[in-house]
Design an enzyme around this catalytic site. Structure first.
Site, mmCIF file in Angstrom:
data_model
loop_
_atom_site.group_PDB
_atom_site.id
_atom_site.type_symbol
_atom_site.label_atom_id
_atom_site.label_comp_id
_atom_site.label_asym_id
_atom_site.label_seq_id
_atom_site.Cartn_x
_atom_site.Cartn_y
_atom_site.Cartn_z
ATOM 1 N N HIS A 79 16.203 65.471 -35.675
ATOM 2 C CA HIS A 79 17.539 65.857 -36.133
ATOM 3 C C HIS A 79 18.545 65.850 -34.983
ATOM 4 C CE1 HIS A 79 20.429 68.122 -38.609
ATOM 5 N NE2 HIS A 79 20.684 68.803 -37.496
ATOM 6 N N GLU A 80 18.201 66.489 -33.886
ATOM 7 C CA GLU A 80 19.132 66.583 -32.760
ATOM 8 C C GLU A 80 19.332 65.246 -32.047
ATOM 9 O OE1 GLU A 80 21.168 69.023 -32.106
ATOM 10 O OE2 GLU A 80 20.299 70.102 -33.788
ATOM 11 N N HIS A 133 21.824 63.369 -34.067
ATOM 12 C CA HIS A 133 23.181 63.832 -33.753
ATOM 13 C C HIS A 133 23.671 63.187 -32.457
ATOM 14 C CE1 HIS A 133 24.260 67.023 -36.583
ATOM 15 N NE2 HIS A 133 22.999 67.422 -36.568
#
Length: 65
Positions: free
Chosen positions: A22-23, A26
């Site tokens: 997820h990060e 981003h």
């Protein structure tokens, strides 16, 4: 080690992997949109340790407790 401990361990591993994906997504998208900050900090990676920062990951949860 009981089955309950194994279950918790597997959940923690899955959680770390999910947070890392997820990060890094981003960071990758921010880099594509013209913000090089995440790339300069080395956060376009699946390594969960690279995504830990002092305030957001450590101090804020401790204060919330």
């Amino acid at each position: 080690m009981t089955l309950e401990h194994v279950d918790i361990l597997l959940k923690v591993i899955a959680f770390l992997f999910a947070i890392s994906v997820h990060e890094s997504a981003h960071a990758w998208m921010a880099n594509r949109c013209g913000d090089p900050t995440a790339r300069m900090l080395g956060r376009i990676t699946l390594n969960p340790i690279k995504h830990i920062d002092l305030f957001g990951t450590i101090l804020l949860p401790l204060i919330a407790l």
